[in-house]
Scaffold this motif. Sequence first.
Motif, PDB file in Angstrom:
ATOM      1  N   TYR A 182       4.855 -33.691  -9.187  1.00 56.06           N
ATOM      2  CA  TYR A 182       3.992 -32.610  -9.661  1.00 56.06           C
ATOM      3  C   TYR A 182       3.941 -32.545 -11.183  1.00 56.06           C
ATOM      4  O   TYR A 182       3.673 -31.496 -11.755  1.00 56.06           O
ATOM      5  N   ALA A 194      -3.820 -27.640  -0.452  1.00 57.83           N
ATOM      6  CA  ALA A 194      -5.157 -27.879  -1.015  1.00 57.83           C
ATOM      7  C   ALA A 194      -6.229 -27.671   0.045  1.00 57.83           C
ATOM      8  O   ALA A 194      -7.276 -27.061  -0.221  1.00 57.83           O
ATOM      9  N   THR A 207      -2.138 -18.920  -1.724  1.00 56.95           N
ATOM     10  CA  THR A 207      -3.179 -19.903  -1.422  1.00 56.95           C
ATOM     11  C   THR A 207      -4.514 -19.217  -1.200  1.00 56.95           C
ATOM     12  O   THR A 207      -5.552 -19.662  -1.711  1.00 56.95           O
ATOM     13  N   LEU A 222      -1.467 -26.939  -4.572  1.00 53.65           N
ATOM     14  CA  LEU A 222      -0.432 -27.947  -4.330  1.00 53.65           C
ATOM     15  C   LEU A 222       0.692 -27.836  -5.354  1.00 53.65           C
ATOM     16  O   LEU A 222       1.871 -27.956  -5.011  1.00 53.65           O
ATOM     17  N   PHE A 249      -0.991 -36.822  -3.119  1.00 51.82           N
ATOM     18  CA  PHE A 249       0.287 -36.131  -2.951  1.00 51.82           C
ATOM     19  C   PHE A 249       0.967 -36.573  -1.656  1.00 51.82           C
ATOM     20  O   PHE A 249       2.189 -36.666  -1.592  1.00 51.82           O
ATOM     21  N   ARG A 256       3.518 -26.488  -3.168  1.00 47.99           N
ATOM     22  CA  ARG A 256       4.281 -27.716  -2.951  1.00 47.99           C
ATOM     23  C   ARG A 256       4.555 -27.986  -1.485  1.00 47.99           C
ATOM     24  O   ARG A 256       5.652 -28.359  -1.090  1.00 47.99           O
ATOM     25  N   GLU A 298      -5.291 -33.820  -1.145  1.00 47.06           N
ATOM     26  CA  GLU A 298      -4.014 -34.060  -0.467  1.00 47.06           C
ATOM     27  C   GLU A 298      -3.605 -35.527  -0.517  1.00 47.06           C
ATOM     28  O   GLU A 298      -2.406 -35.838  -0.521  1.00 47.06           O
ATOM     29  N   TYR A 310       4.639 -35.666  -1.312  1.00 44.66           N
ATOM     30  CA  TYR A 310       4.679 -34.307  -1.862  1.00 44.66           C
ATOM     31  C   TYR A 310       5.929 -34.073  -2.713  1.00 44.66           C
ATOM     32  O   TYR A 310       6.562 -33.029  -2.649  1.00 44.66           O
TER      33      TYR A 310
END
Length: 202
Positions: A124, A80, A26, A71, A116, A75, A113, A121
């Motif tokens: 994808y 984000a 990240t 993301l 998602f 996951r 976010e 979440y």
Amino acid sequence: METALANRKSPQHGRRSWNTKDILITGMIGVVFAFVLLAVTFAYFPLAALLGPAFSRITDGLFMIPGLMSLYLIRKPGAALAALTIGGIVMLPFSPYGLIGIVWAAAGGLECEVPFLAARYRKYSTSFLMLGGAVATLISTLLEYPLYGHAALALGVQITMLAVTVLSGALGGLLSKLLADAMLKAGFMADYRRSFAATDGK
């Protein structure tokens, strides 16, 4: 004892728990894209003068790429937000916006976010990433209305601006997926999580 064992076996629990590699990836995405988005930021000013307030929004989706990529790869909730906030901090010494740039970056992360979070979440796919980018950029532009007086623009200009914003966000989502997959295929993260089949197609 039984609760601890259940938590350890739960895929949901594992997916939501961050590890060191998640944080490093990240951060890497945030830092790398900070310099890319700095170039886009400075290019926006002449672009806005040339294309006007509506068509210059074609760059909006680019600012969502770090968040959407994070993301897709990590996951986990907050990916984000973390990536874009880190990027905003890195951009601070060079950005023409000063400290408010960090706030905008964090807001962009939260906007990424939202779709998602609505999907818990779990989605994808390419189409969902494009939808996520479109929703994020649309939210961003709508939040600008009281700040920049977009409501004073002609109705046709507003409609065009929102349409271009949504298109840009969708393209940003597509680019996020293509860039992330290219990184994985090139072996940059060969040892990283790649059990995406269960969620990519949903």
